[in-house]
Design a protein around this motif. Structure first.
Motif, PDB file in Angstrom:
ATOM      1  N   ALA A  72       0.849  -1.191   0.000  1.00 41.82           N
ATOM      2  CA  ALA A  72       0.000   0.000   0.000  1.00 41.82           C
ATOM      3  C   ALA A  72       0.888   1.245   0.000  1.00 41.82           C
ATOM      4  O   ALA A  72       0.622   2.223  -0.718  1.00 41.82           O
ATOM      5  CB  ALA A  72      -0.923   0.003   1.213  1.00 41.82           C
ATOM      6  N   LYS A  73       1.973   1.225   0.770  1.00 43.72           N
ATOM      7  CA  LYS A  73       2.920   2.338   0.803  1.00 43.72           C
ATOM      8  C   LYS A  73       3.700   2.430  -0.500  1.00 43.72           C
ATOM      9  O   LYS A  73       3.916   3.520  -1.043  1.00 43.72           O
ATOM     10  CB  LYS A  73       3.875   2.170   1.980  1.00 43.72           C
ATOM     11  N   VAL A  74       4.118   1.277  -1.023  1.00 41.56           N
ATOM     12  CA  VAL A  74       4.884   1.249  -2.272  1.00 41.56           C
ATOM     13  C   VAL A  74       4.098   1.888  -3.415  1.00 41.56           C
ATOM     14  O   VAL A  74       4.640   2.628  -4.236  1.00 41.56           O
ATOM     15  CB  VAL A  74       5.266  -0.205  -2.624  1.00 41.56           C
ATOM     16  N   TRP A  75       2.793   1.611  -3.473  1.00 39.11           N
ATOM     17  CA  TRP A  75       1.960   2.087  -4.566  1.00 39.11           C
ATOM     18  C   TRP A  75       1.369   3.477  -4.322  1.00 39.11           C
ATOM     19  O   TRP A  75       0.740   4.053  -5.222  1.00 39.11           O
ATOM     20  CB  TRP A  75       0.820   1.091  -4.819  1.00 39.11           C
ATOM     21  N   ASP A  76       1.540   4.028  -3.132  1.00 39.87           N
ATOM     22  CA  ASP A  76       0.861   5.267  -2.780  1.00 39.87           C
ATOM     23  C   ASP A  76       1.173   6.423  -3.738  1.00 39.87           C
ATOM     24  O   ASP A  76       0.272   7.137  -4.194  1.00 39.87           O
ATOM     25  CB  ASP A  76       1.222   5.661  -1.343  1.00 39.87           C
ATOM     26  N   GLY A  77       2.446   6.626  -4.045  1.00 37.51           N
ATOM     27  CA  GLY A  77       2.825   7.715  -4.938  1.00 37.51           C
ATOM     28  C   GLY A  77       2.244   7.549  -6.327  1.00 37.51           C
ATOM     29  O   GLY A  77       1.792   8.531  -6.955  1.00 37.51           O
ATOM     30  N   PHE A  78       2.233   6.317  -6.821  1.00 34.16           N
ATOM     31  CA  PHE A  78       1.649   6.052  -8.143  1.00 34.16           C
ATOM     32  C   PHE A  78       0.157   6.340  -8.131  1.00 34.16           C
ATOM     33  O   PHE A  78      -0.376   6.937  -9.072  1.00 34.16           O
ATOM     34  CB  PHE A  78       1.900   4.613  -8.560  1.00 34.16           C
ATOM     35  N   LEU A  79      -0.532   5.914  -7.094  1.00 37.83           N
ATOM     36  CA  LEU A  79      -1.984   6.121  -7.040  1.00 37.83           C
ATOM     37  C   LEU A  79      -2.335   7.603  -6.932  1.00 37.83           C
ATOM     38  O   LEU A  79      -3.354   8.042  -7.480  1.00 37.83           O
ATOM     39  CB  LEU A  79      -2.587   5.324  -5.884  1.00 37.83           C
ATOM     40  N   LYS A  80      -1.496   8.370  -6.254  1.00 36.76           N
ATOM     41  CA  LYS A  80      -1.709   9.824  -6.215  1.00 36.76           C
ATOM     42  C   LYS A  80      -1.550  10.412  -7.618  1.00 36.76           C
ATOM     43  O   LYS A  80      -2.284  11.333  -8.011  1.00 36.76           O
ATOM     44  CB  LYS A  80      -0.734  10.479  -5.238  1.00 36.76           C
ATOM     45  N   HIS A  81      -0.590   9.885  -8.381  1.00 36.15           N
ATOM     46  CA  HIS A  81      -0.403  10.312  -9.768  1.00 36.15           C
ATOM     47  C   HIS A  81      -1.635   9.957 -10.604  1.00 36.15           C
ATOM     48  O   HIS A  81      -2.104  10.773 -11.411  1.00 36.15           O
ATOM     49  CB  HIS A  81       0.848   9.655 -10.351  1.00 36.15           C
ATOM     50  N   MET A  82      -2.178   8.763 -10.389  1.00 36.90           N
ATOM     51  CA  MET A  82      -3.372   8.361 -11.123  1.00 36.90           C
ATOM     52  C   MET A  82      -4.554   9.273 -10.785  1.00 36.90           C
ATOM     53  O   MET A  82      -5.380   9.586 -11.657  1.00 36.90           O
ATOM     54  CB  MET A  82      -3.728   6.895 -10.831  1.00 36.90           C
ATOM     55  N   GLU A  83      -4.630   9.701  -9.534  1.00 36.23           N
ATOM     56  CA  GLU A  83      -5.691  10.636  -9.151  1.00 36.23           C
ATOM     57  C   GLU A  83      -5.601  11.934  -9.946  1.00 36.23           C
ATOM     58  O   GLU A  83      -6.608  12.461 -10.432  1.00 36.23           O
ATOM     59  CB  GLU A  83      -5.620  10.928  -7.651  1.00 36.23           C
ATOM     60  N   LYS A  84      -4.376  12.455 -10.091  1.00 38.81           N
ATOM     61  CA  LYS A  84      -4.190  13.702 -10.830  1.00 38.81           C
ATOM     62  C   LYS A  84      -4.560  13.544 -12.305  1.00 38.81           C
ATOM     63  O   LYS A  84      -5.197  14.420 -12.903  1.00 38.81           O
ATOM     64  CB  LYS A  84      -2.742  14.166 -10.709  1.00 38.81           C
ATOM     65  N   GLY A 280      13.126   8.257  -8.073  1.00 38.87           N
ATOM     66  CA  GLY A 280      12.958   8.594  -6.663  1.00 38.87           C
ATOM     67  C   GLY A 280      11.687   8.062  -6.028  1.00 38.87           C
ATOM     68  O   GLY A 280      11.398   8.365  -4.874  1.00 38.87           O
ATOM     69  N   SER A 281      10.918   7.244  -6.753  1.00 39.70           N
ATOM     70  CA  SER A 281       9.636   6.755  -6.238  1.00 39.70           C
ATOM     71  C   SER A 281       9.802   5.507  -5.385  1.00 39.70           C
ATOM     72  O   SER A 281      10.788   4.773  -5.495  1.00 39.70           O
ATOM     73  CB  SER A 281       8.685   6.439  -7.404  1.00 39.70           C
ATOM     74  N   ASP A 282       8.816   5.260  -4.517  1.00 42.01           N
ATOM     75  CA  ASP A 282       8.803   4.026  -3.732  1.00 42.01           C
ATOM     76  C   ASP A 282       8.631   2.821  -4.639  1.00 42.01           C
ATOM     77  O   ASP A 282       9.111   1.721  -4.329  1.00 42.01           O
ATOM     78  CB  ASP A 282       7.674   4.068  -2.699  1.00 42.01           C
ATOM     79  N   LEU A 283       7.952   3.017  -5.769  1.00 44.23           N
ATOM     80  CA  LEU A 283       7.771   1.935  -6.731  1.00 44.23           C
ATOM     81  C   LEU A 283       9.131   1.478  -7.261  1.00 44.23           C
ATOM     82  O   LEU A 283       9.411   0.271  -7.332  1.00 44.23           O
ATOM     83  CB  LEU A 283       6.876   2.414  -7.879  1.00 44.23           C
ATOM     84  N   LEU A 284       9.984   2.437  -7.609  1.00 44.50           N
ATOM     85  CA  LEU A 284      11.317   2.091  -8.105  1.00 44.50           C
ATOM     86  C   LEU A 284      12.157   1.436  -7.011  1.00 44.50           C
ATOM     87  O   LEU A 284      12.833   0.435  -7.261  1.00 44.50           O
ATOM     88  CB  LEU A 284      12.030   3.336  -8.624  1.00 44.50           C
ATOM     89  N   LYS A 285      12.096   1.970  -5.798  1.00 46.65           N
ATOM     90  CA  LYS A 285      12.882   1.408  -4.699  1.00 46.65           C
ATOM     91  C   LYS A 285      12.538  -0.059  -4.458  1.00 46.65           C
ATOM     92  O   LYS A 285      13.402  -0.862  -4.115  1.00 46.65           O
ATOM     93  CB  LYS A 285      12.643   2.214  -3.418  1.00 46.65           C
ATOM     94  N   GLU A 286      11.256  -0.407  -4.641  1.00 48.75           N
ATOM     95  CA  GLU A 286      10.830  -1.787  -4.423  1.00 48.75           C
ATOM     96  C   GLU A 286      11.144  -2.681  -5.611  1.00 48.75           C
ATOM     97  O   GLU A 286      11.711  -3.762  -5.459  1.00 48.75           O
ATOM     98  CB  GLU A 286       9.324  -1.821  -4.134  1.00 48.75           C
ATOM     99  N   PHE A 287      10.812  -2.243  -6.814  1.00 48.93           N
ATOM    100  CA  PHE A 287      10.854  -3.145  -7.962  1.00 48.93           C
ATOM    101  C   PHE A 287      12.172  -3.135  -8.727  1.00 48.93           C
ATOM    102  O   PHE A 287      12.397  -4.015  -9.554  1.00 48.93           O
ATOM    103  CB  PHE A 287       9.670  -2.870  -8.892  1.00 48.93           C
TER     104      PHE A 287
END
Length: 323
Positions: A72-84, A280-287
């Motif tokens: 949920a934390k890993v995807w948070d930044g991406f989902l905020k981008h999807m909201e925009k 710099g995203s959490d997505l990149l840090k994880e994957f």
């Protein structure tokens, strides 16, 4: 090994009387409520505007993992981008199993998702899932391998040593966690579940990997991309497990949307994936911990990229019938 897994599957497919309704390319028929006029093997958007959906909140789910809170934390930044990009609220929905994830989309409670390799065809056939992207390296390298792992000192040095012991699978919908290793064991090694070894189901790759590392299971069939990320997060030590078999490369998690999403909204969802800044995203840090590193979303088609998975399913008489 006397045969590659692909050759094994081809032999099995040619020798098996299929129970599936198959068309060219080994694709199962979609559920009757879906149409595929363009032949791309996924459900078309409804032509009747009344059948399209435009939810105020988009529900997103990532494939089942041991600790959904981490992702949920890993995807948070991406989902905020999807909201925009979409102008919609986007909510992360933690799922506990592949079956629950498919049912959620089929019931209209899930709009955007990442379905794992093995459950992708069932989600397409039964839930109207339309995959259009997956993670890849900056050089368009993608995928993972199925591994059968054990722990040092287990007495399991080769596949044949699993006879008489437990072998952990994840779930019956998983490609690397069940279907591919089942085909391998049955055809190349003439080993039958319940006769030559005891199959147990852990539910998730994380559980199987931790189970082997903790010596709860003498062996397990897993996706090595999951193992690489767990090692990188220090969930397990690199020397806690060892590999006794490694397959050819399979496609990884496919991301997409439900077929009856309003086309304008579906286009915005796609735009969100392809315009996301990974740096710099959490997505990149994880994957990026995977091999090859997953550093971007690349376009895919179900028809092309999931052909090898459909071949495995065809060989194993896997049914895509909706229950």
């Amino acid at each position: 090994m006397t045969m590659s897994l692909l050759k094994t599957l081809a032999t099995l497919a040619s020798a098996t009387a299929l129970s599936l309704v198959l068309s060219v390319g080994g694709a199962a028929a979609l559920d009757p409520r879906f149409k595929d006029a363009d032949g791309d093997m996924v459900a078309d958007a409804p032509t009747n505007p009344a059948e399209l959906i435009d939810p105020p909140t988009l529900i997103f789910a990532y494939t089942p993992v041991e600790d959904p809170a981490v992702y949920a934390k890993v995807w948070d930044g991406f989902l905020k981008h999807m909201e925009k990009v979409t102008g919609k609220k986007v909510q992360f929905f933690p799922v506990q199993s592949n079956a629950a994830q498919i049912e959620a989309m089929r019931a209209g409670r899930l709009h955007v998702a990442g379905f794992n390799t093995g459950s992708n065809p069932i989600a397409v056939a039964c839930a109207g899932f339309v995959p259009f992207t997956m993670m890849a390296s900056k050089k368009d390298e993608f995928g993972y391998e199925m591994e059968i792992i054990t722990y040092p000192g287990s007495g399991v040095e080769k596949i044949e040593d699993i006879k008489g012991k437990k072998l952990a699978f994840t779930s019956e919908t998983s490609n690397s966690g069940f279907k591919a290793p089942s085909a391998l064991l049955a055809q190349e090694f003439k080993m039958e579940a319940k006769k030559d070894y005891e199959p147990v189901f852990s539910g998730k790759h994380d559980n199987s990997i931790i189970g082997v590392a903790n010596k709860d299971y003498p062996a397990a069939a897993i996706a090595n991309s999951v193992k690489a990320r767990m090692i990188a997060r220090n969930v397990i030590k690199p020397d806690a497990t060892k590999v006794i078999y490694k397959s050819q490369t399979f496609p990884t998690t496919g991301y997409g949307y439900v077929y009856n999403l309003k086309p304008e909204l579906a286009a915005k969802v796609k735009e969100a994936f392809f315009t996301f800044n990974w740096e710099g995203s959490d997505l990149l840090k994880e994957f990026e911990k995977s091999e090859p590193p997953q550093e971007k979303f690349m376009p895919i088609t179900f028809k092309t990229h999931w052909e090898v998975v459909r071949q495995i399913d065809k060989a194993l008489n896997v049914s895509y019938a909706c229950k």
